[in-house]
Each structure stands twice: as C-alpha cells, then as structure tokens.
Design an enzyme around this catalytic site. Structure first.
Site, PDB file in Angstrom:
ATOM      1  N   SER A  54       0.825  -1.214   0.000  1.00 52.31           N
ATOM      2  CA  SER A  54       0.000   0.000   0.000  1.00 52.31           C
ATOM      3  C   SER A  54       0.859   1.265   0.000  1.00 52.31           C
ATOM      4  CB  SER A  54      -0.922   0.001   1.223  1.00 52.31           C
ATOM      5  OG  SER A  54      -1.734  -1.152   1.209  1.00 52.31           O
TER       6      SER A  54
HETATM    7  N1  SAM Z   1      -0.555  -4.883   3.914  1.00 55.21           N
HETATM    8  C1  SAM Z   1       0.142  -5.227   2.712  1.00 55.21           C
HETATM    9  C2  SAM Z   1       1.486  -4.606   2.611  1.00 55.21           C
HETATM   10  O1  SAM Z   1       1.841  -3.774   3.456  1.00 55.21           O
HETATM   11  O2  SAM Z   1       2.206  -4.990   1.690  1.00 55.21           O
HETATM   12  C3  SAM Z   1      -0.652  -4.899   1.491  1.00 55.21           C
HETATM   13  C4  SAM Z   1      -1.641  -5.945   1.228  1.00 55.21           C
HETATM   14  S1  SAM Z   1      -2.323  -6.020  -0.367  1.00 55.21           S
HETATM   15  C5  SAM Z   1      -3.001  -4.441  -0.648  1.00 55.21           C
HETATM   16  C6  SAM Z   1      -3.719  -7.044   0.058  1.00 55.21           C
HETATM   17  C7  SAM Z   1      -3.352  -8.444   0.424  1.00 55.21           C
HETATM   18  O3  SAM Z   1      -4.519  -9.109   0.902  1.00 55.21           O
HETATM   19  C8  SAM Z   1      -2.842  -9.273  -0.750  1.00 55.21           C
HETATM   20  O4  SAM Z   1      -1.586  -9.787  -0.447  1.00 55.21           O
HETATM   21  C9  SAM Z   1      -3.894 -10.376  -0.889  1.00 55.21           C
HETATM   22  O5  SAM Z   1      -3.371 -11.604  -1.328  1.00 55.21           O
HETATM   23  C10 SAM Z   1      -4.422 -10.461   0.520  1.00 55.21           C
HETATM   24  N2  SAM Z   1      -5.747 -11.081   0.666  1.00 55.21           N
HETATM   25  C11 SAM Z   1      -6.841 -10.971  -0.121  1.00 55.21           C
HETATM   26  N3  SAM Z   1      -7.858 -11.698   0.382  1.00 55.21           N
HETATM   27  C12 SAM Z   1      -7.394 -12.296   1.519  1.00 55.21           C
HETATM   28  C13 SAM Z   1      -7.955 -13.173   2.490  1.00 55.21           C
HETATM   29  N4  SAM Z   1      -9.199 -13.605   2.434  1.00 55.21           N
HETATM   30  N5  SAM Z   1      -7.164 -13.561   3.521  1.00 55.21           N
HETATM   31  C14 SAM Z   1      -5.883 -13.143   3.622  1.00 55.21           C
HETATM   32  N6  SAM Z   1      -5.296 -12.328   2.732  1.00 55.21           N
HETATM   33  C15 SAM Z   1      -6.038 -11.890   1.702  1.00 55.21           C
END
Ligand code: SAM
Length: 220
Positions: free
Chosen positions: A63
């Site tokens: 993000s």
């Molecule tokens: N917080 C992260 C960072 O600092 O890099 C950014 C995360 S990215 C915007 C969103 C993440 O949520 C992705 O890696 C995606 O695979 C994960 N995601 C989506 N659905 C999910 C779920 N049901 N459970 C866990 N992770 C999930």
C-alpha cells in the site's frame, strides 16, 4: 555497503505523512524506522518511497505510505494491544503494527507472499508476529478477541465474523465497497454496540474469501 534509504524514508514521513495530517507520533516514528525499501521487489527499490502503491507480484500491492499511516493511526494503538491483520502482502504494514502494538497475528491467502514477508520480518528480528496462510475472512478465532483488526484488502461488507472477534473497546479498520473504489471505515465496539465512522475514499485489491469476494464468480 548497501544503501540504507534513511533520507528517502524521512523525506517520505515529512512530505507525505506529517504534512498531510498524520499526527500520531508513534506512527510517524514507526514509519521513520521500518526500512520500506526491503519490502519491495529489488527492481523497483529506487521508487520504494514514492507516493503510490507498488506491485509486489501475484497481482498484489504494497500500500501507499499515506494509507499505511492513516490505517495505523485509525487503530489508536498504545503499545499493549493484540492485533489481527488480514492481508500480510509484503509484510510492510505488519512491521509497522509490530512497532506499534504488543502482538500481531497476520493472515495471507497467497503462500509465496506470506513466506517472503516472514523472511524479511525475521531478518528484521521482530518476535511479536504470528503468521498464517489461509482465508483471513474467517479471522483467527483461536487467539480472539483482538483489540484491533486491520483489513488491507477491499471487502464487500464488515462481516459479523470479524466483529465477533473484536474485544470491547476495539476497532476494525477496513476498506468497504466494490472492486473499483471503497470507503475506509472504522468500526468501534462500545458497550457491545457497533459504531461506524467513514474516513475517506480509497482503492484496494479485493479481499477474496468466504466472507469476502468470490474469486471464481468474479462478481467483484
Ligand atoms: N498490507 C500489505 C502490505 O503492506 O504490503 C498490502 C496488502 S495487499 C493491498 C492485500 C493483500 O490481501 C494481498 O496480499 C492479498 O493476497 C491479501 N488477501 C486478499 N484476500 C485475503 C484473504 N481472504 N485472507 C488473507 N489475505 C487476503
């Protein structure tokens, strides 16, 4: 010797965070300290501190610094809290939470991302983080309740499953909307009742899972 990007990091904190209204000194300190450049792919290390989300592979993103700071500030952490994070991704937000809270439980659905994040966070010697690969929309009931829950992917709604795993006085910070845009929402549990506050518009990759979007149907 490898460049440590301290100047870029401090400039990011000053120009993108403090000047845009992030006031929590603990959040500003954490973002000054955590080496963001280690959480992006090496090919884009030179733009690690720019004012945007960046690709981390697997069609996912780290993000934008401002959003990481804003979501962290919205949790109002004092340092003794137990926090659940959905969407470990690169592990950058996880590191900021580990700086701010007492213990962090983080769930990622894509195992390669979780493994990569674990490697960096272990290298940085954080000992207050527990990792899980799986569907974060189910929460992590074995360790509930949590003082804070942060969802770093866009959800269709605030699910009761997460509300049930929130402690009294706790807060959920979550983007809610469709695949194109969401509203960043803070949900507080006060006297067993739920109070919802809208913070700002935002754009996240979808939260995919039982209580999120359905990847196969692709209706997000
Ligand atoms: N917080 C992260 C960072 O600092 O890099 C950014 C995360 S990215 C915007 C969103 C993440 O949520 C992705 O890696 C995606 O695979 C994960 N995601 C989506 N659905 C999910 C779920 N049901 N459970 C866990 N992770 C999930």
């Amino acid at each position: 010797m490898m460049k440590d990007y301290t100047d870029e990091r401090l400039n990011m904190v000053d120009s993108q965070l403090a000047h845009r209204g992030i006031k929590d000194k603990r959040v500003l300190d954490a973002m000054s300290k955590v080496p963001r450049h280690l959480f992006v792919p090496s090919e884009i290390i030179s733009i690690a501190h720019t004012d945007q989300p960046l690709s981390i592979g697997e069609s996912q993103t780290i993000s934008q610094p401002y959003i990481v700071a804003l979501m962290s500030e919205c949790l109002k952490l004092k340092g003794e809290e137990k926090i659940l994070e959905l969407g470990t991704g690169s592990g950058y937000q996880t590191a900021i939470l580990a700086e701010l809270g007492f213990s962090v439980y983080t769930i990622e659905r894509i195992s390669t991302l979780s493994i990569g994040a674990q490697r960096i966070l272990e290298h940085l010697e954080y000992e207050n983080i527990k990792f899980k690969v799986g569907d974060g929309t189910l929460g992590w009931p074995e360790n509930a309740p949590y003082d804070g829950i942060i969802v770093t992917a866009g959800a269709p709604k605030v699910s009761q499953v997460l509300v049930n795993q929130l402690s009294e006085g706790g807060r959920i910070v979550i983007p809610v909307g469709n695949s194109f845009s969401q509203e960043l929402v803070v949900v507080s549990k006060i006297n067993k009742k739920i109070k919802t506050e809208n913070i700002c518009g935002c754009m996240f990759v979808p939260l995919i899972g039982k209580h999120g979007w359905n990847k196969e149907k692709k209706y997000y």
